[in-house]
Design a protein around this motif. Structure first.
Motif, PDB file in Angstrom:
ATOM      1  N   VAL A  91       0.857  -1.189   0.000  1.00  0.00           N
ATOM      2  CA  VAL A  91       0.000   0.000   0.000  1.00  0.00           C
ATOM      3  C   VAL A  91       0.890   1.235   0.000  1.00  0.00           C
ATOM      4  CG1 VAL A  91      -1.779   1.306   1.251  1.00  0.00           C
ATOM      5  CG2 VAL A  91      -1.766  -1.206   1.357  1.00  0.00           C
ATOM      6  N   ARG A  92       0.869   1.986  -1.084  1.00  0.00           N
ATOM      7  CA  ARG A  92       1.706   3.192  -1.118  1.00  0.00           C
ATOM      8  C   ARG A  92       0.927   4.418  -0.700  1.00  0.00           C
ATOM      9  NH1 ARG A  92       5.086   1.965  -6.226  1.00  0.00           N
ATOM     10  NH2 ARG A  92       6.466   0.385  -5.342  1.00  0.00           N
ATOM     11  N   SER A 110      -8.382 -10.593  -8.589  1.00  0.00           N
ATOM     12  CA  SER A 110      -6.979 -10.302  -8.327  1.00  0.00           C
ATOM     13  C   SER A 110      -6.610  -8.893  -8.778  1.00  0.00           C
ATOM     14  CB  SER A 110      -6.088 -11.324  -9.022  1.00  0.00           C
ATOM     15  OG  SER A 110      -6.290 -11.248 -10.407  1.00  0.00           O
ATOM     16  N   ASP A 111      -7.332  -8.348  -9.739  1.00  0.00           N
ATOM     17  CA  ASP A 111      -7.012  -6.986 -10.171  1.00  0.00           C
ATOM     18  C   ASP A 111      -8.193  -6.046  -9.928  1.00  0.00           C
ATOM     19  OD1 ASP A 111      -7.617  -7.501 -13.733  1.00  0.00           O
ATOM     20  OD2 ASP A 111      -8.699  -8.096 -11.939  1.00  0.00           O
ATOM     21  N   GLY A 112      -9.119  -6.488  -9.108  1.00  0.00           N
ATOM     22  CA  GLY A 112     -10.334  -5.698  -8.951  1.00  0.00           C
ATOM     23  C   GLY A 112     -10.389  -4.934  -7.650  1.00  0.00           C
ATOM     24  N   VAL A 113     -11.552  -4.481  -7.332  1.00  0.00           N
ATOM     25  CA  VAL A 113     -11.772  -3.679  -6.130  1.00  0.00           C
ATOM     26  C   VAL A 113     -12.413  -4.548  -5.069  1.00  0.00           C
ATOM     27  CG1 VAL A 113     -12.763  -1.518  -5.315  1.00  0.00           C
ATOM     28  CG2 VAL A 113     -12.528  -1.931  -7.773  1.00  0.00           C
ATOM     29  N   MET A 114     -11.911  -4.426  -3.869  1.00  0.00           N
ATOM     30  CA  MET A 114     -12.620  -5.024  -2.758  1.00  0.00           C
ATOM     31  C   MET A 114     -13.223  -3.863  -1.983  1.00  0.00           C
ATOM     32  SD  MET A 114     -11.864  -8.009  -3.480  1.00  0.00           S
ATOM     33  CE  MET A 114     -13.053  -8.449  -2.216  1.00  0.00           C
ATOM     34  N   HIS A 115     -14.517  -3.828  -1.891  1.00  0.00           N
ATOM     35  CA  HIS A 115     -15.128  -2.681  -1.222  1.00  0.00           C
ATOM     36  C   HIS A 115     -15.985  -3.154  -0.058  1.00  0.00           C
ATOM     37  CE1 HIS A 115     -18.963  -3.655  -2.984  1.00  0.00           C
ATOM     38  NE2 HIS A 115     -18.285  -3.958  -4.063  1.00  0.00           N
ATOM     39  N   SER A 116     -16.457  -2.186   0.705  1.00  0.00           N
ATOM     40  CA  SER A 116     -17.181  -2.514   1.929  1.00  0.00           C
ATOM     41  C   SER A 116     -18.679  -2.579   1.714  1.00  0.00           C
ATOM     42  CB  SER A 116     -16.866  -1.485   3.005  1.00  0.00           C
ATOM     43  OG  SER A 116     -15.552  -1.640   3.410  1.00  0.00           O
ATOM     44  N   GLY A 117     -19.097  -2.998   0.571  1.00  0.00           N
ATOM     45  CA  GLY A 117     -20.522  -3.172   0.345  1.00  0.00           C
ATOM     46  C   GLY A 117     -21.221  -1.886   0.002  1.00  0.00           C
ATOM     47  N   SER A 118     -22.531  -1.923   0.104  1.00  0.00           N
ATOM     48  CA  SER A 118     -23.334  -0.813  -0.397  1.00  0.00           C
ATOM     49  C   SER A 118     -23.049   0.496   0.347  1.00  0.00           C
ATOM     50  CB  SER A 118     -24.814  -1.156  -0.288  1.00  0.00           C
ATOM     51  OG  SER A 118     -25.099  -1.536   1.039  1.00  0.00           O
ATOM     52  N   ALA A 119     -22.502   0.374   1.560  1.00  0.00           N
ATOM     53  CA  ALA A 119     -22.236   1.582   2.336  1.00  0.00           C
ATOM     54  C   ALA A 119     -21.052   2.368   1.778  1.00  0.00           C
ATOM     55  CB  ALA A 119     -21.971   1.233   3.788  1.00  0.00           C
ATOM     56  N   LEU A 121     -17.831   2.532   2.419  1.00  0.00           N
ATOM     57  CA  LEU A 121     -17.047   3.223   3.432  1.00  0.00           C
ATOM     58  C   LEU A 121     -15.563   3.190   3.118  1.00  0.00           C
ATOM     59  CD1 LEU A 121     -18.799   1.690   6.550  1.00  0.00           C
ATOM     60  CD2 LEU A 121     -19.474   3.671   5.202  1.00  0.00           C
ATOM     61  N   GLY A 122     -15.183   2.266   2.253  1.00  0.00           N
ATOM     62  CA  GLY A 122     -13.766   2.161   1.931  1.00  0.00           C
ATOM     63  C   GLY A 122     -13.534   1.184   0.805  1.00  0.00           C
ATOM     64  N   GLU A 123     -12.314   1.188   0.323  1.00  0.00           N
ATOM     65  CA  GLU A 123     -11.915   0.244  -0.720  1.00  0.00           C
ATOM     66  C   GLU A 123     -10.448  -0.069  -0.536  1.00  0.00           C
ATOM     67  OE1 GLU A 123     -12.338   2.203  -4.451  1.00  0.00           O
ATOM     68  OE2 GLU A 123     -14.519   2.205  -4.381  1.00  0.00           O
ATOM     69  N   ALA A 124     -10.045  -1.240  -0.964  1.00  0.00           N
ATOM     70  CA  ALA A 124      -8.629  -1.569  -1.039  1.00  0.00           C
ATOM     71  C   ALA A 124      -8.364  -2.131  -2.425  1.00  0.00           C
ATOM     72  CB  ALA A 124      -8.268  -2.604   0.026  1.00  0.00           C
ATOM     73  N   TRP A 125      -7.442  -1.488  -3.133  1.00  0.00           N
ATOM     74  CA  TRP A 125      -7.131  -1.918  -4.491  1.00  0.00           C
ATOM     75  C   TRP A 125      -5.876  -2.763  -4.480  1.00  0.00           C
ATOM     76  CZ3 TRP A 125      -9.512  -0.167  -9.205  1.00  0.00           C
ATOM     77  CH2 TRP A 125     -10.622   0.664  -8.996  1.00  0.00           C
ATOM     78  N   PHE A 126      -5.873  -3.775  -5.369  1.00  0.00           N
ATOM     79  CA  PHE A 126      -4.702  -4.632  -5.482  1.00  0.00           C
ATOM     80  C   PHE A 126      -3.511  -3.802  -5.952  1.00  0.00           C
ATOM     81  CE2 PHE A 126      -2.052  -8.025  -7.161  1.00  0.00           C
ATOM     82  CZ  PHE A 126      -2.182  -8.963  -6.157  1.00  0.00           C
ATOM     83  N   ASN A 127      -2.438  -3.782  -5.154  1.00  0.00           N
ATOM     84  CA  ASN A 127      -1.265  -2.949  -5.442  1.00  0.00           C
ATOM     85  C   ASN A 127      -1.610  -1.485  -5.671  1.00  0.00           C
ATOM     86  OD1 ASN A 127       0.794  -4.812  -5.145  1.00  0.00           O
ATOM     87  ND2 ASN A 127       0.488  -5.609  -7.207  1.00  0.00           N
ATOM     88  N   GLY A 128      -2.681  -1.045  -5.060  1.00  0.00           N
ATOM     89  CA  GLY A 128      -3.086   0.337  -5.257  1.00  0.00           C
ATOM     90  C   GLY A 128      -3.433   0.977  -3.937  1.00  0.00           C
ATOM     91  N   PRO A 129      -4.160   2.077  -3.982  1.00  0.00           N
ATOM     92  CA  PRO A 129      -4.444   2.798  -2.738  1.00  0.00           C
ATOM     93  C   PRO A 129      -5.502   2.121  -1.884  1.00  0.00           C
ATOM     94  CG  PRO A 129      -5.573   3.851  -4.570  1.00  0.00           C
ATOM     95  CD  PRO A 129      -4.744   2.735  -5.162  1.00  0.00           C
TER      96      PRO A 129
END
Ligand code: ZN
Length: 256
Positions: A91-92, A110-119, A121-129
């Motif tokens: 995480v840079r 593997s290259d997509g977005v993991m997000h906190s659902g409909s709310a 509230l946040g996201e974590a990107w693979f090799n990204g912010p």
């Protein structure tokens, strides 16, 4: 880790912890008074490294401040009290928005977005912010015991991503930990999913059984933020997270 990084960190940690940062932790980190001296001392070091080594950016009108950096780094750092995992070297950048925002897309992989659902509230990107809502991050910091913490959630995703796959299995400490991990995670996931299918409730909220990656992130939230509930309701799951994180959070948040 490079010699330069090692040298830089040693220099950084040789400085006294800033008094105004200490005041921020005392004022807004609900877990802080419940932590023992050893864990606090370790968390101060982790906070300094994370604040120093990430690029912090306020978005949509958020002016980046020490308060934002220190509180988010402290919550992210809770996951690293026992093992540093390279201090989230994947995480840079941490992007902070004022509050929950509109989800642009919904995808995972593997290259997509993991997000906190409909709310949203946040996201974590693979090799990204990592992307966070400040409003929800601050609520998470101030109100432990609800089993909800958007910062734990997003940074758990980034630990999962360290293996190169976002599959709910972060890098284990020992090779022979994988067997029990897979066995328990698979069984508990199926059990919780079937409970929701029957209209029931569980200590792991329903978003956690969206997929195995969310299962790891949501269970991490409950493990650190409402550990006694997880221990009581799902002791096998608690035990696996205890082994992975090398922590027994129920000892500091017994009624969480
Ligand atoms: Zn998630």
């Amino acid at each position: 880790m490079s010699i330069l990084t090692k040298h830089h960190r040693r220099k950084l940690l040789a400085e006294p912890f800033p008094a105004d940062w200490e005041a921020i932790l005392e004022q807004d980190l609900g877990i802080w008074p419940l932590m023992n001296d050893g864990d606090r001392s370790r968390l101060r070091d982790v906070v300094r490294i994370i604040v120093d080594e990430k690029y912090w950016e306020g978005c949509a009108g958020v002016e980046m401040t020490d308060r934002i950096r220190v509180l988010i780094a402290a919550m992210a750092g809770m996951l690293l009290l026992d093992r540093d995992h390279g201090y989230y070297h994947n995480v840079r950048t941490v992007l902070v928005y004022p509050e929950a925002y509109v989800q642009q897309q919904e995808s995972m992989g593997s290259d997509g977005v993991m997000h906190s659902g409909s709310a949203n509230l946040g996201e974590a990107w693979f090799n990204g912010p990592v992307v966070l809502s400040w409003k929800d991050s601050l609520e998470s910091a101030r109100n432990p015991g609800r089993g909800l913490n958007v910062v734990y959630h997003e940074f758990a995703h980034t630990l999962d991503m360290l293996t190169g796959m976002t599959n709910g299995t972060p890098p284990m400490r020992e090779r022979d930990h994988y067997g029990a991990w897979h066995e328990v995670m698979t069984r508990e996931f199926a059990d919780i999913r079937s409970i929701y299918e029957r209209g029931g409730r569980d200590v792991v909220r329903s978003y956690g059984v969206t997929n195995v990656a969310e299962f790891f992130a949501v269970t991490t939230e409950v493990f650190f933020d409402a550990p006694s509930h997880l221990l009581k309701a799902r002791p096998d799951l608690y035990e696996q997270f205890k082994v992975f994180y090398g922590q027994d959070p129920v000892t500091r948040l017994p009624d969480g």
